[in-house]
Write a protein that holds these residues in place. Structure first.
Motif, PDB file in Angstrom:
ATOM      1  N   MET A   1       0.986  -0.739  -0.195  1.00 17.95           N
ATOM      2  CA  MET A   1      -0.077  -0.148   0.066  1.00 17.95           C
ATOM      3  C   MET A   1       1.110   1.246  -0.045  1.00 17.95           C
ATOM      4  N   ASP A   2       0.608   1.955  -1.004  1.00 19.51           N
ATOM      5  CA  ASP A   2       1.710   3.278  -1.133  1.00 19.51           C
ATOM      6  C   ASP A   2       1.274   4.660   0.230  1.00 19.51           C
ATOM      7  N   PHE A   3       1.992   5.048   0.662  1.00 20.71           N
ATOM      8  CA  PHE A   3       1.778   6.641   1.634  1.00 20.71           C
ATOM      9  C   PHE A   3       0.569   6.959   1.755  1.00 20.71           C
ATOM     10  N   GLN A   4      -0.034   7.411   0.270  1.00 17.35           N
ATOM     11  CA  GLN A   4      -0.999   8.074   0.230  1.00 17.35           C
ATOM     12  C   GLN A   4      -2.554   7.579   0.386  1.00 17.35           C
ATOM     13  N   GLN A   5      -2.571   6.107  -0.012  1.00 18.23           N
ATOM     14  CA  GLN A   5      -3.941   5.375   0.741  1.00 18.23           C
ATOM     15  C   GLN A   5      -3.393   5.111   1.830  1.00 18.23           C
ATOM     16  N   LEU A   6      -2.314   4.794   2.633  1.00 17.40           N
ATOM     17  CA  LEU A   6      -2.362   4.761   3.647  1.00 17.40           C
ATOM     18  C   LEU A   6      -2.287   6.142   5.111  1.00 17.40           C
ATOM     19  N   ALA A   7      -2.639   7.152   4.381  1.00 17.05           N
ATOM     20  CA  ALA A   7      -2.645   8.437   4.915  1.00 17.05           C
ATOM     21  C   ALA A   7      -4.929   8.070   4.787  1.00 17.05           C
ATOM     22  N   ASP A   8      -5.186   7.425   3.631  1.00 14.27           N
ATOM     23  CA  ASP A   8      -6.419   8.342   3.265  1.00 14.27           C
ATOM     24  C   ASP A   8      -6.667   6.750   4.564  1.00 14.27           C
ATOM     25  N   VAL A   9      -6.243   6.457   4.739  1.00 15.83           N
ATOM     26  CA  VAL A   9      -7.043   4.796   5.824  1.00 15.83           C
ATOM     27  C   VAL A   9      -7.116   5.893   7.114  1.00 15.83           C
ATOM     28  N   ALA A  10      -6.080   6.436   7.677  1.00 17.97           N
ATOM     29  CA  ALA A  10      -5.391   7.843   8.485  1.00 17.97           C
ATOM     30  C   ALA A  10      -6.724   8.864   9.071  1.00 17.97           C
ATOM     31  N   GLU A  11      -7.556   8.801   7.967  1.00 13.49           N
ATOM     32  CA  GLU A  11      -7.640  10.370   7.749  1.00 13.49           C
ATOM     33  C   GLU A  11      -9.633   9.625   8.314  1.00 13.49           C
ATOM     34  N   LYS A  12      -9.714   8.761   7.239  1.00 11.63           N
ATOM     35  CA  LYS A  12     -11.287   7.809   7.824  1.00 11.63           C
ATOM     36  C   LYS A  12     -11.033   7.482   9.575  1.00 11.63           C
ATOM     37  N   TRP A  13      -9.999   6.823   9.756  1.00 11.70           N
ATOM     38  CA  TRP A  13     -10.171   6.020  11.100  1.00 11.70           C
ATOM     39  C   TRP A  13     -10.427   7.930  12.068  1.00 11.70           C
ATOM     40  N   CYS A  14      -9.463   8.989  11.647  1.00 16.33           N
ATOM     41  CA  CYS A  14      -9.705  10.107  12.603  1.00 16.33           C
ATOM     42  C   CYS A  14     -10.788  10.240  12.170  1.00 16.33           C
ATOM     43  N   SER A  15     -12.127  10.127  11.700  1.00 11.93           N
ATOM     44  CA  SER A  15     -12.763  10.954  11.502  1.00 11.93           C
ATOM     45  C   SER A  15     -13.967   9.897  12.480  1.00 11.93           C
ATOM     46  N   ASN A  16     -13.735   9.092  13.066  1.00 14.33           N
ATOM     47  CA  ASN A  16     -14.778   8.020  13.672  1.00 14.33           C
ATOM     48  C   ASN A  16     -14.208   8.259  16.010  1.00 14.33           C
ATOM     49  N   THR A  17     -13.153   9.101  15.753  1.00 15.07           N
ATOM     50  CA  THR A  17     -12.503   9.394  16.718  1.00 15.07           C
ATOM     51  C   THR A  17     -12.276  10.875  17.108  1.00 15.07           C
ATOM     52  N   PRO A  18     -11.522  10.901  18.258  1.00 11.64           N
ATOM     53  CA  PRO A  18     -11.721  12.503  18.746  1.00 11.64           C
ATOM     54  C   PRO A  18      -9.932  13.070  18.016  1.00 11.64           C
ATOM     55  N   PHE A  19      -9.532  11.994  17.288  1.00 16.56           N
ATOM     56  CA  PHE A  19      -7.872  12.405  16.608  1.00 16.56           C
ATOM     57  C   PHE A  19      -8.374  13.142  15.500  1.00 16.56           C
ATOM     58  N   GLU A  20      -7.058  14.338  15.129  1.00 14.75           N
ATOM     59  CA  GLU A  20      -7.288  14.641  13.636  1.00 14.75           C
ATOM     60  C   GLU A  20      -5.673  13.955  13.510  1.00 14.75           C
ATOM     61  N   LEU A  21      -5.650  13.954  11.812  1.00 18.78           N
ATOM     62  CA  LEU A  21      -4.003  13.421  11.329  1.00 18.78           C
ATOM     63  C   LEU A  21      -3.832  15.272  10.968  1.00 18.78           C
ATOM     64  N   ILE A  22      -2.328  15.467  11.668  1.00 19.28           N
ATOM     65  CA  ILE A  22      -1.987  16.846  12.137  1.00 19.28           C
ATOM     66  C   ILE A  22      -0.992  17.073  10.607  1.00 19.28           C
ATOM     67  N   ALA A  23      -0.398  15.888  10.484  1.00 22.48           N
ATOM     68  CA  ALA A  23       0.846  16.293   9.808  1.00 22.48           C
ATOM     69  C   ALA A  23       1.261  14.482   9.504  1.00 22.48           C
ATOM     70  N   THR A  24       2.039  14.900   7.746  1.00 24.56           N
ATOM     71  CA  THR A  24       2.448  13.656   6.917  1.00 24.56           C
ATOM     72  C   THR A  24       3.442  13.796   6.543  1.00 24.56           C
ATOM     73  N   GLU A  25       4.015  13.002   6.382  1.00 25.58           N
ATOM     74  CA  GLU A  25       5.568  13.367   5.873  1.00 25.58           C
ATOM     75  C   GLU A  25       6.018  11.998   5.177  1.00 25.58           C
ATOM     76  N   GLU A  26       6.005  12.121   4.101  1.00 26.11           N
ATOM     77  CA  GLU A  26       5.902  11.022   3.180  1.00 26.11           C
ATOM     78  C   GLU A  26       7.200  10.598   2.679  1.00 26.11           C
ATOM     79  N   THR A  27       8.014  11.020   2.879  1.00 27.87           N
ATOM     80  CA  THR A  27       9.671  10.710   2.508  1.00 27.87           C
ATOM     81  C   THR A  27      10.604  10.063   4.118  1.00 27.87           C
ATOM     82  N   GLU A  28       9.417   9.933   4.902  1.00 25.40           N
ATOM     83  CA  GLU A  28       9.846   9.836   6.282  1.00 25.40           C
ATOM     84  C   GLU A  28       8.914   8.465   6.749  1.00 25.40           C
ATOM     85  N   ARG A  29       7.530   8.502   5.884  1.00 32.01           N
ATOM     86  CA  ARG A  29       6.845   7.464   5.816  1.00 32.01           C
ATOM     87  C   ARG A  29       6.316   7.616   7.338  1.00 32.01           C
ATOM     88  N   ARG A  30       5.910   8.898   8.320  1.00 36.27           N
ATOM     89  CA  ARG A  30       5.657   9.624   9.140  1.00 36.27           C
ATOM     90  C   ARG A  30       3.798  10.194   9.265  1.00 36.27           C
TER      91      ARG A  30
END
Length: 137
Positions: A1-30
């Protein structure tokens, strides 16, 4: 799975929790996550997007003890998905979940420290600062 797909999974997860995805760094995969009042952690994703190579950590010493459950889970046998890891992190913070849902009460208390993560900014171009982050654990 490429990093953008992982970021999409994270965004979807955040929509059901109090957490927010505040930063992504593709080169570090963070991916950096934040929830009021001052609860933060980050996930380092493996190159293949699934496996036991995920890593969770926090730059906030107050948050580190809560991540032990998730760290133990990641190091256990079997492959893990990003969603499974994020769910385990969320469960790790369960004792603080009441505080996550009542963050406005905590923000009013001046005796609580400001979060160590208030300096985080979006690195993915969606925003340039995390304005208005206040509160503490």
């Amino acid at each position: 799975m490429d990093f953008q797909q992982l970021a999409d999974v994270a965004e979807k997860w955040c929509s059901n929790t109090p957490f927010e995805l505040i930063a992504t760094e593709e080169t570090e995969r963070r991916m950096d996550f934040y929830a009021d009042p001052g609860v933060s952690f980050y996930v380092l994703c493996p190159d293949n997007g699934c496996g036991d190579n995920f890593h969770v950590w926090s730059e906030s010493e107050d948050c580190l003890p809560f991540l032990q459950l998730a760290q133990d889970y990641i190091s256990s046998c079997g492959k893990k998905t990003l969603h499974e890891v994020l769910e385990k992190v969320f469960k790790s913070f369960r004792p603080e979940q009441r505080n996550l849902n009542k963050h406005s009460d905590l923000q009013q208390r001046s005796d609580l420290p400001r979060p160590a993560c208030s300096h985080l900014v979006h690195r993915c171009g969606h925003a340039t600062a995390t304005e208005g982050i206040s509160g503490g654990l």
